[in-house]
Every structure is written in C-alpha cells, then in structure tokens.
Design an enzyme around this catalytic site. Structure first.
Site: not given
Length: 485
Positions: A176, A294
């Site tokens: 992140k 994902h």
C-alpha cells in the site's frame, strides 16, 4: 406440476412457437446420470410467467433451444442433447423466486474448457426477457469432466514444501498504497514486510505497468527485496508479481522474467478471462511456479443474491482452471462474506470431496477426482487483534494477508509484520497446547504483547475494529426439525 407435458412424435416438430416445457426441457421424472453436469439456478420469472415454463426456458436456452421449433433438431440426438429441468422448488423466504435443477449431458461440453462451459451455462440465457433475474447458485461437475482439467498447478502440499512452512497459516500483505509508489520505494515496502516476519508480499490487482512504475522496474526491485529478506531471516520468502497485461504475449513475457529473477510465485487477475487463466495455469505448472489469482471484478456478478453467479461456482471453476491461490473472503474483514457462505467457499478450495451442505450453500456432493487443493486467501480489513477469530473461522491452510494491518502500523512496516507474526505464533501455540483460543484469544494476545512492543501497538491502534454489516449473500435454506423414531 409433477408430470411431463412433452409433445411427442411428429407434432413436436411442427413449425411455430411452442412452450419450452412442451419441447422436452421439463422432465420431472428424469434421473440425473453420474456423468451429467448439473446446474442449480435461482429463477425469478416476470409477473405472470409460470415458474415451470421459466425454468424449462433456462434449460432450453442454455442448451439446444431457440425461440421457435426448428426441423434440424431431427438431424441430431435431440432428446439426449436437450438440457432437462427435473425439479423446481420455491426459494425459502424469497417469494417469487425458484430453484431450478437442470441436468446437461456431458457431450454438450468441450473437455477442459471453462470458456466453453460458461458460454452455455451463463451465456445468452441471462438476458432472457421472460426472467426478471437469474443466478447460477451451484454446480455438480461429474468426475468424468473434472478429470479433463489440470487443476491447481502446484497445490497446497507442494507449496508448503516449496516454502518450507508447516503447521500454521501463511502470512502476507498487499503493498500500500496500491498505486503511485516508485519502483525503489515499492521494493522498500516489500523488504520491510518480509524482514519483519511475513512469508509473502503482494501486488494489488491494478498495479501492472504504469508511468510511475514500469513492470520490469517493479520486478527487479521486488526480487532484490525478497533476496535480501531471505538472507536476513533465513526463511524462504516470496512476492506475488502481477503479470496481468493487455495480451497473452505480454503476460508470458512478464512471467518468464519473473522466473529468471528467481520468483516462486506470480499473480494474475480474474478479469483476464477464463482462457487466459487456464493458459497461465499451464505455464505455471510447466515452470514450477505458484499461481495466485486475485478475484478482481467478481463482485460485479457474485454479490447480488438474485442475479449473476455465486462465488462458490467461480471457486469451483478456478480449481478446475488450475490456480493455486484465490481470494475467498475473511468473514471479519471489510469485504462481503458471511461465516456460513465463506466456509462453503473454503471447503470447495481445500477438500477432496464436498458433501452437500445447505447451511454452507453447497447443494450437491462434489468429488474432486484427486485434483490438487487450492489455497484460499483472506484479505481486506483484517488485523492482528482478530487472529483468534481468523484461525477459528478459516483454519490452517490459508494465506492471511494484512495489508493495511501491516503497512499502517504506527511503528512502521517491519513492526507491523512482526506484530502479525507474533500474534499468529502465539495463537498457534495456544491451539497446540489445547487451549480454548477462540474465547481466550484477547487474553493470549495481550500476554504476547507484554514482550512484543509492535504487537501491543497494533492492539492499541486497531483494538476491536471490525466491519459488521449485513451480508447480501447468505445461504437459502429452511431448517426443519428432525423426528427421532
């Protein structure tokens, strides 16, 4: 209506429009064969449309029918190839919705092709006007069909051997912010997280090759970080390098470069499509690479309970397709998933045989014919303070990914990773000692935090943060009392 109304003989092929239930797509006496593919649809007919006719139409439009009778049916084994709706039940507590059970002959599908399977099962039929909504809830895939697929390229057992990690969930974190970092700073995040105690770090779904960081730059900095973290910790580490790209040629190029750099794992997104996923799975098996998927985009069609495709079906398809990891929900995190439904997803990924379990949303027995097991991944809004809940709900064979719960730590990324590792090790020790770690979880964590400042800081920062919202997708079943005789 419990009897067949199929028109037989020459009248069946008279030109014109005929109700689907009269054309042979409604056969309540049909006994599904072991080799049939069975689909369970949630059918919501338009007002005034007979649910039997609507369900027969789904069978017809997902197999051999069109809007009018065609004489060329007589050139085929029409009765064999027609899908057969054999059961229609009202959905418990959902007026106007019906469960339609439809059987398909195995010859209708190409071996080893999710694209071909889905083209029939979720093709044009989902736009059929007589239906308000349609959802594919579950499927029974026969062993004869399952055996035509590769299955997970690596599997849980070999992945654990390759990573040399046993007896506990694996730990990971998504880098992140997901977008905007330079390659050098991205690599710094990876190094700190792995050095601090995580097993994996991960690209997010939409980090590919953008102006702020070219894919090759990211791969180089990430693998430099992995190698340094392995040297510092003495443990095998990995980072999911996202090879998702605009063409298969580009994806293969990126995957080959990841292999050259010594990566043990690559990543793709669900949005690349079923054929591309199967192609990358074949590459991964050939090249001894773990393949992470994902599930980006899935909620556009899995989240609403009356229309689309249940994620339990996507999980089954992805186990066939051959991925090794799939995001399957956290229960306690920020993303959709109630406990019972999520348990069903995890069962699909990890069991050799799934018995029907309506409480978990599993309508059929499913035998996986010795396909490798698929490692579920829990990510999105989880933190160290939930470790006892995660271990209880999700078990041992899972990757727990603490993105914000690592990188958002007030003492830094390495401290965040250490907090998660210590919390997990403390909980595993308590479990192995036979303690009631579910109820004693907060006490176990608090005691571990006495000798681990990063864990104490994590517990103080996130305390009891949880995302408690009503789930939009829960199992549909009505428990009935049993009578002991």
């Amino acid at each position: 209506m419990n009897e067949s109304v199929t028109v037989r003989g020459k009248d069946r092929y008279k030109s014109g429009v005929m109700e689907y239930k009269k054309m042979g797509y409604w056969e309540p006496d049909y006994e599904p064969k072991d080799t049939d593919v069975i689909a369970l649809f949630r059918v919501t007919p338009q007002d005034g449309v007979d649910p039997i006719e609507a369900s027969a139409a789904v069978a017809g439009e997902s197999s051999t029918a069109t809007w009018t009778v065609v004489w060329t049916d007589r050139l085929t084994a029409a009765e064999k190839y027609r899908a057969k709706c054999y059961r229609v039940d009202p959905v418990p507590n959902s007026p106007g919705q019906y469960f339609a059970y439809i059987a398909y002959d195995l010859d209708l599908f190409e071996n080893g092709s999710i694209a071909n399977l889905s083209a029939s099962i979720i093709g044009n039929v989902f736009g059929f006007k007589p239906l308000k909504a349609l959802r594919l809830e579950d499927m029974r895939l026969p062993v004869a069909y399952v055996k035509t697929f590769q299955g997970p390229a690596t599997g849980i057992v070999v992945e654990r051997e390759r990573m040399d990690k046993f007896g506990r969930p694996l730990l990971g974190a998504t880098v992140k912010p997901k977008l905007g970092l330079s390659g050098r700073n991205y690599g710094r995040v990876v190094y700190e997280a792995l050095k601090g105690g995580l097993d994996f770090t991960k690209d997010d779904e939409n980090i590919n090759s953008q102006p702020f960081m070219h894919w090759r730059e990211r791969f180089l900095y990430c693998m430099e970080a992995v190698n340094k973290a392995q040297a510092a910790s003495g443990e095998i580490k990995g980072t999911y390098l996202n090879v998702t790209a605009g063409t298969m040629e580009e994806m293969y190029e990126r995957a080959e470069f990841a292999k050259q750099l010594g990566s043990v794992i690559i990543m793709i997104d669900l949005v690349i499509g079923y054929t591309a996923i199967q192609s990358m799975a074949k590459w991964a098996r050939k090249n001894d690479m773990i393949l992470h998927l994902h599930r980006a985009g899935h909620s556009t069609y899995t989240r609403q309970r009356n229309h689309g495709v249940s994620f339990r079906v996507i999980a089954k398809w992805m186990r066939l397709a051959g991925v090794d990891h799939i995001h399957a929900g956290t229960v306690v995190g920020k993303l959709e998933g109630d406990p019972a439904t999520t348990k069903g997803y995890y069962d699909i990924c990890r069991e050799d045989y799934n018995p029907a379990n309506l409480e978990h949303g599993l309508f059929f027995d499913q035998h996986w014919a010795s396909l490798n097991k698929l490692m579920p991944v829990a990510s999105g809004g989880i933190h160290a303070g939930q470790m006892h809940q995660l271990l209880d709900l999700l078990g041992e064979d899972v990757v727990l990914q603490f993105g914000g719960g690592t990188i958002g730590h007030p003492m830094g990324i390495a401290a965040g990773a250490t907090a998660n590792r210590v919390a997990l090790e403390a909980m595993i020790l308590a479990r192995n000692e036979g303690r009631d770690y579910v109820h004693e979880g907060p006490e176990i964590l608090a005691k571990a935090a006495q000798t681990c400042t990063p864990l104490k800081a994590a517990l103080d920062t996130w305390k009891n943060v949880s995302f408690n919202y009503e789930s939009t997708d829960t199992p549909d079943y009505a428990p009935t009392p049993s009578v002991s005789v």
